[in-house]
Design a protein around this motif. Structure first.
Motif, mmCIF file in Angstrom:
data_model
loop_
_atom_site.group_PDB
_atom_site.id
_atom_site.type_symbol
_atom_site.label_atom_id
_atom_site.label_comp_id
_atom_site.label_asym_id
_atom_site.label_seq_id
_atom_site.Cartn_x
_atom_site.Cartn_y
_atom_site.Cartn_z
ATOM 1 N N VAL A 94 32.946 30.848 46.153
ATOM 2 C CA VAL A 94 31.602 31.445 45.034
ATOM 3 C C VAL A 94 32.193 32.091 43.890
ATOM 4 C CG1 VAL A 94 29.653 32.939 44.815
ATOM 5 C CG2 VAL A 94 30.043 31.695 46.962
ATOM 6 N N ALA A 95 33.267 32.657 43.998
ATOM 7 C CA ALA A 95 33.657 33.431 42.769
ATOM 8 C C ALA A 95 34.422 32.257 42.004
ATOM 9 C CB ALA A 95 34.898 34.588 43.244
ATOM 10 N N GLY A 96 35.115 31.401 42.555
ATOM 11 C CA GLY A 96 35.861 30.112 41.837
ATOM 12 C C GLY A 96 34.275 29.656 40.815
ATOM 13 N N ALA A 97 33.358 29.343 41.665
ATOM 14 C CA ALA A 97 32.191 28.566 40.866
ATOM 15 C C ALA A 97 31.658 29.370 39.742
ATOM 16 C CB ALA A 97 31.166 28.465 41.891
ATOM 17 N N ILE A 98 31.558 30.842 40.172
ATOM 18 C CA ILE A 98 31.082 31.605 39.149
ATOM 19 C C ILE A 98 32.095 31.848 38.064
ATOM 20 C CG2 ILE A 98 30.550 34.181 38.206
ATOM 21 C CD1 ILE A 98 29.466 34.209 41.371
ATOM 22 N N VAL A 99 33.469 31.851 38.093
ATOM 23 C CA VAL A 99 34.419 31.776 36.986
ATOM 24 C C VAL A 99 34.126 30.411 35.966
ATOM 25 C CG1 VAL A 99 36.860 31.472 36.516
ATOM 26 C CG2 VAL A 99 36.111 33.288 38.136
ATOM 27 N N ARG B 243 41.631 28.958 37.716
ATOM 28 C CA ARG B 243 42.433 29.859 38.878
ATOM 29 C C ARG B 243 43.293 31.007 38.044
ATOM 30 N NH1 ARG B 243 43.346 24.700 41.081
ATOM 31 N NH2 ARG B 243 45.219 24.479 39.940
ATOM 32 N N ALA B 244 43.759 30.601 37.076
ATOM 33 C CA ALA B 244 44.413 31.787 36.153
ATOM 34 C C ALA B 244 43.458 32.885 35.463
ATOM 35 C CB ALA B 244 45.250 31.041 35.082
ATOM 36 N N LEU B 245 42.446 32.245 35.147
ATOM 37 C CA LEU B 245 41.196 33.316 34.636
ATOM 38 C C LEU B 245 40.778 34.176 35.721
ATOM 39 C CD1 LEU B 245 39.426 34.043 32.230
ATOM 40 C CD2 LEU B 245 37.734 32.159 32.912
ATOM 41 N N HIS B 246 40.472 33.692 36.965
ATOM 42 C CA HIS B 246 39.992 34.367 37.998
ATOM 43 C C HIS B 246 41.142 35.533 38.416
ATOM 44 C CE1 HIS B 246 38.135 34.452 42.302
ATOM 45 N NE2 HIS B 246 37.929 35.396 41.718
ATOM 46 N N ARG B 247 42.509 35.180 38.344
ATOM 47 C CA ARG B 247 43.428 36.182 38.669
ATOM 48 C C ARG B 247 43.461 37.068 37.599
ATOM 49 N NH1 ARG B 247 46.690 31.606 40.093
ATOM 50 N NH2 ARG B 247 47.478 31.817 37.923
ATOM 51 N N THR B 248 43.175 36.911 36.409
ATOM 52 C CA THR B 248 43.338 37.598 35.117
ATOM 53 C C THR B 248 41.865 38.832 35.213
ATOM 54 O OG1 THR B 248 44.370 36.193 33.651
ATOM 55 C CG2 THR B 248 43.078 38.184 32.518
#
Length: 260
Positions: free
Chosen positions: A113-118, A142-147
């Motif tokens: 879900v977090a990936g979809a929101i990102v 993926r990089a944005l989510h880690r950031t």
């Protein structure tokens, strides 16, 4: 190698870890073979590997030399009532127990879900901005989510990001949009869940049904769960097993985090 403490023990990965876990589980069940034992793991994969490896090791040892029953740390006790639980599941369990009435109904946001929101938050990037060429690429998400997770772990809010850098200036509205979407759809960030779980743990301790608890630290824990690992380490009688390779550069961050 740093000195060990009664609550933190250094083990080698692989066979060394399996051998030590067998000993510890056997000792925990010495007085009562039905006593509950919980092993806190980093992931589903590690839980599966550990259960399978421990079962194989016990069966192999029984076949080779059947020990006297009841010996401390000896094979033959099996894995009955031994739970392998992810740190994420521990966080969810403790956070639910400590959830205030005003927050009831909120759900921890899963990685999917977090990936979809990102992805949707990334649409806030300007079409003519410096990140426009990569904003639709999966690796960028993926990089944005880690950031975003790193910013939360560092305690940096979107408004505190320096706007002098064009790339960072474009990330700030994305971070705000991500937080808005998480709240709008009734989710909680993993950082908030882990923080509430740690607070509940400090005040009430672990549930008795978990029995004897061992925590496995195989690599540097994700930022969102470090506060919970620290709270677990402070629980009296709980032992943390830290996997070390013997390479100072590779082991240094994990050892420093674990306080070993």
């Amino acid at each position: 190698m740093p000195a060990q403490t009664p609550d933190v023990e250094l083990v080698s990965p692989g066979d060394g870890l399996i051998r030590r876990l067998r000993e510890l589980v056997g000792d925990a069940k010495l007085a009562d073979s039905l006593a509950p034992v919980t092993i806190v793991t980093p992931s589903y994969y590690s839980s599966y590997f550990l259960r399978r490896a421990l079962a194989h090791a016990a069966a192999r040892a029984d076949a080779e030399h059947r020990p006297e029953p009841g010996g401390p740390g000896q094979p033959g006790r099996g894995l009955f009532n031994v739970e392998f639980t992810r740190i994420e599941d521990i966080a969810d369990m403790l956070a639910r127990a400590g959830q205030p009435a005003s927050e009831k109904g909120k759900r921890p946001v899963s990685s999917l879900v977090a990936g979809a929101i990102v992805f949707h938050a990334g649409r806030a990037l300007p079409a003519d901005g410096v990140l426009a060429r990569v904003r639709d690429h999966p690796s960028f998400h993926r990089a944005l989510h880690r950031t975003l997770r790193d910013l939360r772990a560092a305690g940096v809010t979107p408004g505190e990001l320096p706007v002098q850098d064009p790339q960072i200036a474009e990330i700030a509205p994305v971070a705000r949009e991500y937080e808005r979407l998480v709240r709008k759809h009734g989710f909680e960030d993993r950082e908030d869940v882990a923080a509430r779980a740690a607070s509940h743990l400090v005040h009430t301790g672990l549930p008795r049904q978990m029995g004897t608890v061992f925590v496995l630290v195989a690599t540097m824990p994700p930022p969102q769960y470090r506060v919970l690992y620290r709270a677990l380490r402070a629980v009296s009688g709980l032992k943390t097993l830290v996997c070390v390779t013997g390479d100072a550069a590779a082991d240094g961050p994990v050892l420093e985090f674990a306080g070993a």
